[in-house]
Design an enzyme around this catalytic site. Structure first.
Site, PDB file in Angstrom:
ATOM      1  CB  SER A  46      -0.856   0.071   1.265  1.00  0.00           C
ATOM      2  OG  SER A  46      -1.537  -1.105   1.459  1.00  0.00           O
ATOM      3  CG  HIS A  57      -3.060  -0.869  -3.836  1.00  0.00           C
ATOM      4  ND1 HIS A  57      -3.681   0.330  -3.610  1.00  0.00           N
ATOM      5  CD2 HIS A  57      -2.867  -1.416  -2.603  1.00  0.00           C
ATOM      6  CE1 HIS A  57      -3.844   0.497  -2.307  1.00  0.00           C
ATOM      7  NE2 HIS A  57      -3.363  -0.535  -1.683  1.00  0.00           N
ATOM      8  CD  GLU A 111      -4.299   2.810  -6.724  1.00  0.00           C
ATOM      9  OE1 GLU A 111      -4.249   2.261  -5.611  1.00  0.00           O
ATOM     10  OE2 GLU A 111      -4.304   4.049  -6.850  1.00  0.00           O
ATOM     11  CG  ASN A 169      -4.772   4.354  -0.042  1.00  0.00           C
ATOM     12  OD1 ASN A 169      -5.997   4.304   0.085  1.00  0.00           O
ATOM     13  ND2 ASN A 169      -4.008   3.300   0.139  1.00  0.00           N
TER      14      ASN A 169
HETATM   15  P1  NAD Z   1      -1.655  -9.721   7.031  1.00  0.00           P
HETATM   16  O1  NAD Z   1      -0.867  -9.420   8.252  1.00  0.00           O
HETATM   17  O2  NAD Z   1      -3.088 -10.079   7.144  1.00  0.00           O
HETATM   18  O3  NAD Z   1      -0.934 -10.916   6.214  1.00  0.00           O
HETATM   19  C1  NAD Z   1       0.428 -10.920   5.942  1.00  0.00           C
HETATM   20  C2  NAD Z   1       0.862 -12.386   5.809  1.00  0.00           C
HETATM   21  O4  NAD Z   1       2.213 -12.407   5.338  1.00  0.00           O
HETATM   22  C3  NAD Z   1       0.842 -13.158   7.136  1.00  0.00           C
HETATM   23  O5  NAD Z   1       0.088 -14.338   6.974  1.00  0.00           O
HETATM   24  C4  NAD Z   1       2.318 -13.447   7.389  1.00  0.00           C
HETATM   25  O6  NAD Z   1       2.550 -14.690   8.059  1.00  0.00           O
HETATM   26  C5  NAD Z   1       2.847 -13.491   5.963  1.00  0.00           C
HETATM   27  N1  NAD Z   1       4.290 -13.374   5.863  1.00  0.00           N
HETATM   28  C6  NAD Z   1       5.138 -12.640   6.626  1.00  0.00           C
HETATM   29  N2  NAD Z   1       6.410 -12.852   6.222  1.00  0.00           N
HETATM   30  C7  NAD Z   1       6.352 -13.736   5.185  1.00  0.00           C
HETATM   31  C8  NAD Z   1       7.333 -14.366   4.362  1.00  0.00           C
HETATM   32  N3  NAD Z   1       8.636 -14.126   4.528  1.00  0.00           N
HETATM   33  N4  NAD Z   1       6.913 -15.206   3.399  1.00  0.00           N
HETATM   34  C9  NAD Z   1       5.604 -15.474   3.235  1.00  0.00           C
HETATM   35  N5  NAD Z   1       4.625 -14.921   3.987  1.00  0.00           N
HETATM   36  C10 NAD Z   1       5.010 -14.069   4.947  1.00  0.00           C
HETATM   37  O7  NAD Z   1      -1.437  -8.449   6.071  1.00  0.00           O
HETATM   38  P2  NAD Z   1      -2.397  -7.969   4.893  1.00  0.00           P
HETATM   39  O8  NAD Z   1      -3.379  -7.012   5.440  1.00  0.00           O
HETATM   40  O9  NAD Z   1      -2.849  -9.164   4.108  1.00  0.00           O
HETATM   41  O10 NAD Z   1      -1.362  -7.112   4.043  1.00  0.00           O
HETATM   42  C11 NAD Z   1      -0.520  -7.701   3.082  1.00  0.00           C
HETATM   43  C12 NAD Z   1      -0.039  -6.641   2.114  1.00  0.00           C
HETATM   44  O11 NAD Z   1      -1.166  -6.070   1.457  1.00  0.00           O
HETATM   45  C13 NAD Z   1       0.704  -5.468   2.748  1.00  0.00           C
HETATM   46  O12 NAD Z   1       1.739  -5.071   1.894  1.00  0.00           O
HETATM   47  C14 NAD Z   1      -0.360  -4.394   2.871  1.00  0.00           C
HETATM   48  O13 NAD Z   1       0.174  -3.081   2.853  1.00  0.00           O
HETATM   49  C15 NAD Z   1      -1.141  -4.657   1.602  1.00  0.00           C
HETATM   50  N6  NAD Z   1      -2.531  -4.168   1.606  1.00  0.00           N
HETATM   51  C16 NAD Z   1      -3.332  -4.346   2.696  1.00  0.00           C
HETATM   52  C17 NAD Z   1      -4.670  -3.887   2.674  1.00  0.00           C
HETATM   53  C18 NAD Z   1      -5.573  -4.108   3.847  1.00  0.00           C
HETATM   54  O14 NAD Z   1      -6.618  -3.436   3.914  1.00  0.00           O
HETATM   55  N7  NAD Z   1      -5.273  -5.038   4.758  1.00  0.00           N
HETATM   56  C19 NAD Z   1      -5.161  -3.280   1.515  1.00  0.00           C
HETATM   57  C20 NAD Z   1      -4.324  -3.132   0.398  1.00  0.00           C
HETATM   58  C21 NAD Z   1      -3.009  -3.592   0.460  1.00  0.00           C
END
Ligand code: NAD
Length: 283
Positions: free
Chosen positions: A118, A139, A151, A189
């Protein structure tokens, strides 16, 4: 043509992306650091598909077929035949650089690599890989199965061919894409977060109550949710870190986080997740 997908991270975003790709008929390999994380991710997908069947938006046969298209592993060597691998791990630049560097050796040379970050620079992450021209930001929005938008973010090095393939992929999984250049907050954003920050300034200045500010934007601008209620949903800590990235990234005081936002975060009032933000949510 993108015919098979790899996803790094089985969390909120990773499992949602896996679901929409599998439901669109694409085989998916999803990895995470532990079997427990993969089991959790798959149970979210399974429950989500089940809800679609209950709402008669999907047949039970299609649900089973979609589930069968997702394989999970803690070993990224399983990505060796994927056409596109999407990194959706925890938001941490050093972690993402390490994951992407490790991945490069495991992928076929022509495979595309993408990140769902993000806030981290696509250009910077692309530069950490062996294929900056075949790297793009994808995204997705939360919850992935419900949100229509994808996006696409072009880093400085992203090729036209990679962008075209990403557009075709978006269509294939039923999303509508928009394209943005790499820049803090990308497009959505960049507009949304300063609007929320401005609502917090207005609240702090006593312009109106939280309820009235939110009602104003809902009824006067047709927003489905008011900016302060949305801030509580996103998490006030996340909102603050986004505004800090904008403030530093653009070097422009118009992006300074509202002092009230900083105060709320300092107090541990982070929104829905702590039960208290601009509104109270009970326990
Ligand atoms: P989350 O914490 O729910 O999930 C992240 C996952 O990554 C976890 O299951 C963790 O165990 C895993 N992980 C950590 N290190 C790892 C590795 N070395 N190899 C494989 N897996 C690994 O986070 P999320 O909300 O799913 O966010 C993930 C990405 O998406 C981030 O970059 C975030 O900025 C982006 N994002 C999030 C949202 C949102 O609303 N949550 C929206 C758009 C983008």
């Amino acid at each position: 043509m993108i015919e098979s997908i790899g996803i790094v991270g089985a969390g909120t975003m990773g499992n949602g992306i896996a679901q929409v790709c599998a439901a669109a008929g694409l085989p998916v390999v999803m990895t995470d650091i532990s079997d427990a994380a993969l089991t959790r991710g798959m149970s979210v997908v399974s429950n989500s598909l089940e809800r679609l069947v209950n709402k008669q938006k999907m047949t039970d046969a299609d649900r089973q077929a979609a589930l069968a298209r997702i394989t999970t592993s803690t070993d990224t060597a399983k990505f060796s035949t994927c056409d596109l691998v999407i990194e959706a791990a925890t938001e941490n630049e050093d972690l993402k650089v390490k994951i992407l560097k490790d991945l490069c050796a495991k992928l076929q040379p022509r495979a595309l690599l993408a990140t769902n970050t993000s806030s981290i620079s696509i250009t910077k992450l692309a530069a950490a890989t062996d294929r900056p021209d075949r790297f793009i930001g994808l995204h997705f929005f939360n919850p992935v199965p419900l949100m229509a938008l994808l996006e696409l973010i072009r880093g400085l090095q992203t090729s036209d061919d990679t962008h075209a393939k990403a557009e075709a992929f978006s269509k294939r999984i039923g999303k509508v894409s928009i394209t943005a250049k790499n820049s803090p907050g990308f497009a959505v954003n960049r507009i949304l977060c300063p609007m929320i920050n401005e609502a917090i300034f207005a609240l702090q200045e006593g312009i109106a109550t939280a309820e009235d500010l939110d009602a104003g934007m809902k009824l006067g601008c047709n927003h489905p949710i008011g900016p302060l209620a949305l801030a509580d949903m996103i998490g006030l800590d996340t909102m603050l870190s986004v505004m800090e990235v904008f403030y530093e990234g653009f070097n422009d005081p118009k992006y300074r986080p509202a002092p009230l936002l900083k105060e709320m975060v300092a107090a541990g009032h982070l929104g829905r997740k702590t039960g208290q933000g601009f509104y109270s949510y009970g326990k």
